[in-house]
Design a protein around this motif. Structure first.
Motif, PDB file in Angstrom:
ATOM      1  N   ILE A 195       0.845  -1.208   0.000  1.00 57.40           N
ATOM      2  CA  ILE A 195       0.000   0.000   0.000  1.00 57.40           C
ATOM      3  C   ILE A 195       0.874   1.250   0.000  1.00 57.40           C
ATOM      4  N   ARG A 196       1.847   1.237   0.905  1.00 55.19           N
ATOM      5  CA  ARG A 196       2.680   2.442   1.023  1.00 55.19           C
ATOM      6  C   ARG A 196       3.479   2.694  -0.246  1.00 55.19           C
ATOM      7  N   GLU A 197       4.060   1.629  -0.792  1.00 48.37           N
ATOM      8  CA  GLU A 197       4.841   1.803  -2.015  1.00 48.37           C
ATOM      9  C   GLU A 197       3.963   2.301  -3.163  1.00 48.37           C
ATOM     10  N   THR A 198       2.775   1.748  -3.244  1.00 49.66           N
ATOM     11  CA  THR A 198       1.847   2.181  -4.304  1.00 49.66           C
ATOM     12  C   THR A 198       1.499   3.655  -4.150  1.00 49.66           C
ATOM     13  N   LEU A 199       1.217   4.060  -2.919  1.00 50.52           N
ATOM     14  CA  LEU A 199       0.876   5.465  -2.669  1.00 50.52           C
ATOM     15  C   LEU A 199       2.041   6.372  -3.055  1.00 50.52           C
ATOM     16  N   GLU A 200       3.247   5.996  -2.575  1.00 47.34           N
ATOM     17  CA  GLU A 200       4.399   6.870  -2.814  1.00 47.34           C
ATOM     18  C   GLU A 200       4.795   6.890  -4.293  1.00 47.34           C
ATOM     19  N   ALA A 201       4.597   5.747  -4.975  1.00 44.55           N
ATOM     20  CA  ALA A 201       4.897   5.704  -6.411  1.00 44.55           C
ATOM     21  C   ALA A 201       3.939   6.593  -7.194  1.00 44.55           C
ATOM     22  N   ASN A 202       2.833   6.945  -6.566  1.00 49.00           N
ATOM     23  CA  ASN A 202       1.843   7.794  -7.235  1.00 49.00           C
ATOM     24  C   ASN A 202       1.785   9.196  -6.616  1.00 49.00           C
ATOM     25  N   ASP A 203       2.930   9.590  -6.034  1.00 49.76           N
ATOM     26  CA  ASP A 203       3.077  10.951  -5.524  1.00 49.76           C
ATOM     27  C   ASP A 203       2.150  11.326  -4.383  1.00 49.76           C
ATOM     28  N   ILE A 204       1.743  10.326  -3.644  1.00 46.92           N
ATOM     29  CA  ILE A 204       1.034  10.613  -2.398  1.00 46.92           C
ATOM     30  C   ILE A 204       2.097  10.635  -1.291  1.00 46.92           C
ATOM     31  N   THR A 205       2.099  11.697  -0.517  1.00 43.11           N
ATOM     32  CA  THR A 205       3.050  11.767   0.589  1.00 43.11           C
ATOM     33  C   THR A 205       2.394  11.177   1.844  1.00 43.11           C
ATOM     34  N   VAL A 206       3.061  10.206   2.436  1.00 40.67           N
ATOM     35  CA  VAL A 206       2.498   9.536   3.610  1.00 40.67           C
ATOM     36  C   VAL A 206       3.109  10.155   4.872  1.00 40.67           C
ATOM     37  N   VAL A 207       2.278  10.782   5.697  1.00 36.72           N
ATOM     38  CA  VAL A 207       2.740  11.486   6.902  1.00 36.72           C
ATOM     39  C   VAL A 207       1.771  11.240   8.059  1.00 36.72           C
ATOM     40  N   PRO A 208       2.252  11.417   9.295  1.00 30.19           N
ATOM     41  CA  PRO A 208       1.370  11.256  10.457  1.00 30.19           C
ATOM     42  C   PRO A 208       0.194  12.237  10.398  1.00 30.19           C
ATOM     43  N   MET A 209      -0.908  11.840  10.997  1.00 29.53           N
ATOM     44  CA  MET A 209      -2.126  12.646  10.887  1.00 29.53           C
ATOM     45  C   MET A 209      -1.969  14.047  11.469  1.00 29.53           C
ATOM     46  N   ALA A 210      -1.082  14.207  12.431  1.00 27.08           N
ATOM     47  CA  ALA A 210      -0.883  15.544  13.000  1.00 27.08           C
ATOM     48  C   ALA A 210      -0.361  16.503  11.936  1.00 27.08           C
ATOM     49  N   GLU A 211       0.476  15.993  11.030  1.00 25.46           N
ATOM     50  CA  GLU A 211       0.993  16.850   9.955  1.00 25.46           C
ATOM     51  C   GLU A 211      -0.102  17.197   8.958  1.00 25.46           C
ATOM     52  N   ILE A 212      -0.995  16.243   8.752  1.00 24.84           N
ATOM     53  CA  ILE A 212      -2.100  16.512   7.829  1.00 24.84           C
ATOM     54  C   ILE A 212      -2.970  17.641   8.384  1.00 24.84           C
ATOM     55  N   ILE A 213      -3.232  17.570   9.691  1.00 22.91           N
ATOM     56  CA  ILE A 213      -3.991  18.644  10.340  1.00 22.91           C
ATOM     57  C   ILE A 213      -3.260  19.982  10.169  1.00 22.91           C
ATOM     58  N   SER A 214      -1.951  19.970  10.404  1.00 25.18           N
ATOM     59  CA  SER A 214      -1.164  21.210  10.285  1.00 25.18           C
ATOM     60  C   SER A 214      -1.230  21.762   8.874  1.00 25.18           C
ATOM     61  N   LEU A 215      -1.077  20.852   7.901  1.00 22.30           N
ATOM     62  CA  LEU A 215      -1.093  21.290   6.510  1.00 22.30           C
ATOM     63  C   LEU A 215      -2.445  21.907   6.163  1.00 22.30           C
ATOM     64  N   LYS A 216      -3.529  21.273   6.636  1.00 21.52           N
ATOM     65  CA  LYS A 216      -4.866  21.812   6.365  1.00 21.52           C
ATOM     66  C   LYS A 216      -5.045  23.176   7.021  1.00 21.52           C
ATOM     67  N   GLN A 217      -4.570  23.265   8.266  1.00 17.66           N
ATOM     68  CA  GLN A 217      -4.719  24.539   8.973  1.00 17.66           C
ATOM     69  C   GLN A 217      -3.884  25.616   8.294  1.00 17.66           C
ATOM     70  N   GLY A 218      -2.711  25.207   7.773  1.00 15.18           N
ATOM     71  CA  GLY A 218      -1.861  26.148   7.033  1.00 15.18           C
ATOM     72  C   GLY A 218      -2.606  26.681   5.814  1.00 15.18           C
ATOM     73  N   LYS A 219      -3.247  25.763   5.089  1.00 14.27           N
ATOM     74  CA  LYS A 219      -4.009  26.179   3.909  1.00 14.27           C
ATOM     75  C   LYS A 219      -5.111  27.164   4.273  1.00 14.27           C
ATOM     76  N   LYS A 220      -5.849  26.794   5.343  1.00 20.79           N
ATOM     77  CA  LYS A 220      -6.920  27.686   5.792  1.00 20.79           C
ATOM     78  C   LYS A 220      -6.375  29.072   6.125  1.00 20.79           C
ATOM     79  N   ALA A 221      -5.208  29.069   6.750  1.00 26.59           N
ATOM     80  CA  ALA A 221      -4.624  30.319   7.232  1.00 26.59           C
ATOM     81  C   ALA A 221      -4.228  31.220   6.062  1.00 26.59           C
ATOM     82  N   LEU A 222      -3.905  30.609   4.930  1.00 22.80           N
ATOM     83  CA  LEU A 222      -3.485  31.415   3.765  1.00 22.80           C
ATOM     84  C   LEU A 222      -4.655  32.240   3.220  1.00 22.80           C
TER      85      LEU A 222
END
Lengths: 267, 267, 267, 267
Positions: free
Chosen positions: D240-267
């Motif tokens: 699963i992970r290799e397939t995701l990464e081979a397709n340009d999905i970045t796999v990160v802990p959920m806390a980073e996903i929250i941060s990234l979303k909040q960053g987007k909102k903040a922009l």
């Protein structure tokens, strides 16, 4: 001549924790439902409770429950029939060994708490429990709720190969259909000692009880369930027994009631 | 003709957790020490393990331990004699009910882990356990460690009113005095399958074993303890049994060994 | 001006079981040692006990014990240092979350029962526990037994990075060496309320106590341990507190005593 | 750029019992749901699992369950909201202390088994759990089931004061309504590794999944739930992970996903 048994939950202490006034109530009852270590009770408590029953000529019974000490076995748990069967076998075996150790026979099995409540509405569960008991010892008696489903329960338990007795609750209100009024409703529990003793007498002497709507309900009970957890409760039990005996009801362990009935049939 | 029993701990799974290759090892052993729910095992596991023993003609035994699932019953606990007595009664009763349910007799009781280790050095504890077993069922056999204290243990157990058998460990090193070399010392456990099988044969055929210092030690054992927790362990057990049988040792449950001995005495 | 803390074990109920008169004793004490669910206590009890401490301005502390509800944590268990470390971390974390939920800081950690007794004689165990506490929260205070080993214990606990307070037992007899007289000996526990209050005062006012042989013993205690399990015990605590306050001893939570001492040092 | 988290249940061993190939699966995931000692796990297991997460840069989360080790927390239990609230606080606090000890922050809380299943159909229970989590630590993230109720669950969890992420199951069939097909139905679990990896990719890349009737379903998931209990399961996760990464999905802990979303909102 009329006969009735008085049963009470006992042996519910655990380790350093005490529940129940077992020593005070034992002389007023004839059958003890003894916790087996899943929802309450432990090996030390089992030993001394079985001994207490033995010393007082009280019939010792298993009181198997769900494996939930934290919830005192009162919470419903989503168990498979196989799980319930084996939980009952395990607990019945555990207490039976203490009966061996004290030189008495285990008399009966009465499911506890959430398991009892689930079984009271579920024929399949009654069958599962009855078969589990029968697999351990064919001489054991199963205690079921008197009322609406009694006839069907008798059939199921006897088919499983063991005897059944029915119990009624003198301190609980009944619907006209013969089921217990839910504890969540006002008036579900009757606290007046005189009223409770009178209801016990009506159950034992007439096989009837007044339902919550005032109608008279036929309720054939072999045993009356009482409580022994507070001084007031113990007084209430004493009062019930005295009232019964003053009215020529003979109070005896449920095994004797079974014998007497079988004797009658045999005649 | 020589006889020996092979015993193995079984039924140590719990809920979703599995320990032991019970189905694989069962065909190579003759007595099963079945966990009773305190240090391992649960009602579902007990049922299927007792059934497995029954189906394979293996003697079913109780393996009572301390109430310490977290420590798998290996940790010593400061318990009173009364506590130990009642823990043994409780657990023996629980498994005995499953034997009833499966239509076989419970054969023996072997203390587990920390309880076993404490008992192996403590005559008073042997007596406590033996009396507890006798109180449940006089037909039960108690398993004790062969070696140094065997004579004294026999006296104590037989005085309690039950039979005793002694067990030896083919995969463990022995001191010249006939005690097990502590597991904390190098060489305490023997891993070479050929060596273990040879030691098993020496124990069964000669009643002797080579101690860690090379001296020969008399070690009268009725039963050899083996393990069934890994594929290698199962192979080792198969190898032991084949080696014994290839050398005209008859492998039978311990109850038969008792019967054979009693038969001899009776002649 | 003299300061002392009064600590009492609390939150020892479990499910349907009650131990302790927490609501009655809380107004007379300043620090509560709250069971964390291993030897006593459960999540519901923890919540209401932490809240009770919060509402009464009483310092809330963890009272971690062995994982032995059946033995109430009083029995010694053979645990490794790693096990003890992680048992303390687990229990301290559990109660700390209830402090978060109630908006207060966890004040201290006092080992319970068998763990306390083992630690009182074992520097290595004191170090294990102190390090475990420090790993959870550097602001926590560890409670140790005053007397013989106090100096060494202070060194160990402070090296681990946390503060230490010492506790004395006004209702226990002391040897001339400053250790507690074993409960198995006559006179080990002092029942006379006046004598106990007087001893508490001597401990708080003079930092001394009369040993069992009549000699005077220096015993520097920051906190006095009392009990709240019976109406008599609660009366005794009230009496202790009134006696202390009537003699110008200020009774405050141990965290304040630490602050006051640190303030003095800072001057 | 697309981001996704991969979460896996871990730390489910108990005492001598092992469940899960935690060391093998840890390098392929980004968030670990760690059992807290009620349905699985113990203090030793918690310590080493939190450390394992820390060493691998994996987000450590609490996986609180019912107090039912025997049933592995899978059985529904009739608990009150107060009980559930306090069970969650207790378990979250316990694991949080191990995070303190290992110098990391606890990242998230995901209810386990029967509790998860009950919550997935019960807004009130979601609220109870969310509030319990918020009371312990406002920085914690709650994991809820993606699909039908996601919008409402987000509202409830955010109102309670904490962040929420939604999880999807690449190896489970979905109804056209966006709920999981019951495990009791054929086809509910997808075993083909390629199919599972492809479904994971569709979930992560498109926020969609093919339902059991072939229709395409919108399913916005922040994290994909995988399993690590067998070698095959571990291979599947790696795939699963290799397939995701081979397709340009970045796999990160959920806390980073929250941060990234909040960053987007903040922009």
């Amino acid at each position: 001549m009329k006969y009735i048994d008085i049963n009470c939950d006992m042996g519910e202490s655990f380790g350093a924790y005490t529940i129940g006034m077992d020593k005070e109530v034992i002389s007023h009852i004839t059958s003890a439902n003894i916790a087996c270590g899943f929802h309450a009770g432990d090996p030390m408590v089992l030993r001394r409770t079985v001994r207490l029953a033995s010393e007082n000529g009280v019939g010792a019974g298993a009181h198997p429950g769900f494996p939930d000490l934290l919830g005192f076995g009162r919470r419903k748990m989503e168990c498979t029939p196989d799980e319930i069967e084996n939980y009952v076998i395990y607990q019945t075996g555990a207490i039976r060994a203490f009966c061996n150790a004290e030189g008495i026979a285990l008399q009966h099995v009465k499911p506890h708490g959430g398991l009892y409540n689930m079984a009271a509405e579920n024929e399949k569960l009654i069958e599962t429990i009855a078969k589990a008991i029968a697999r351990v010892d064919r001489n054991l008696i199963m205690v079921c709720l008197a009322g609406q489903n009694a006839r069907r329960f008798r059939e199921i338990v006897e088919n499983a190969g063991i005897q059944v007795v029915f119990e009624a609750f003198p301190d609980r209100a009944y619907t006209p259909e013969g089921t217990l009024v839910s504890r969540s409703k006002p008036g579900a529990v009757i606290y007046d000692p005189e009223a409770v003793a009178e209801r016990a007498l009506m159950m034992a002497a007439k096989g009837m009880i007044e339902a919550e709507d005032g109608s008279m309900l036929t309720l054939e009970a072999d045993t009356l369930c009482v409580h022994g957890d507070t001084p007031d409760a113990v007084d209430l039990v004493r009062n019930i027994r005295e009232t019964l005996e003053a009215n020529d009801i003979t109070v005896v362990p449920m095994a004797e009631i079974i014998s007497l009935k079988q004797g009658k049939k045999a005649l």
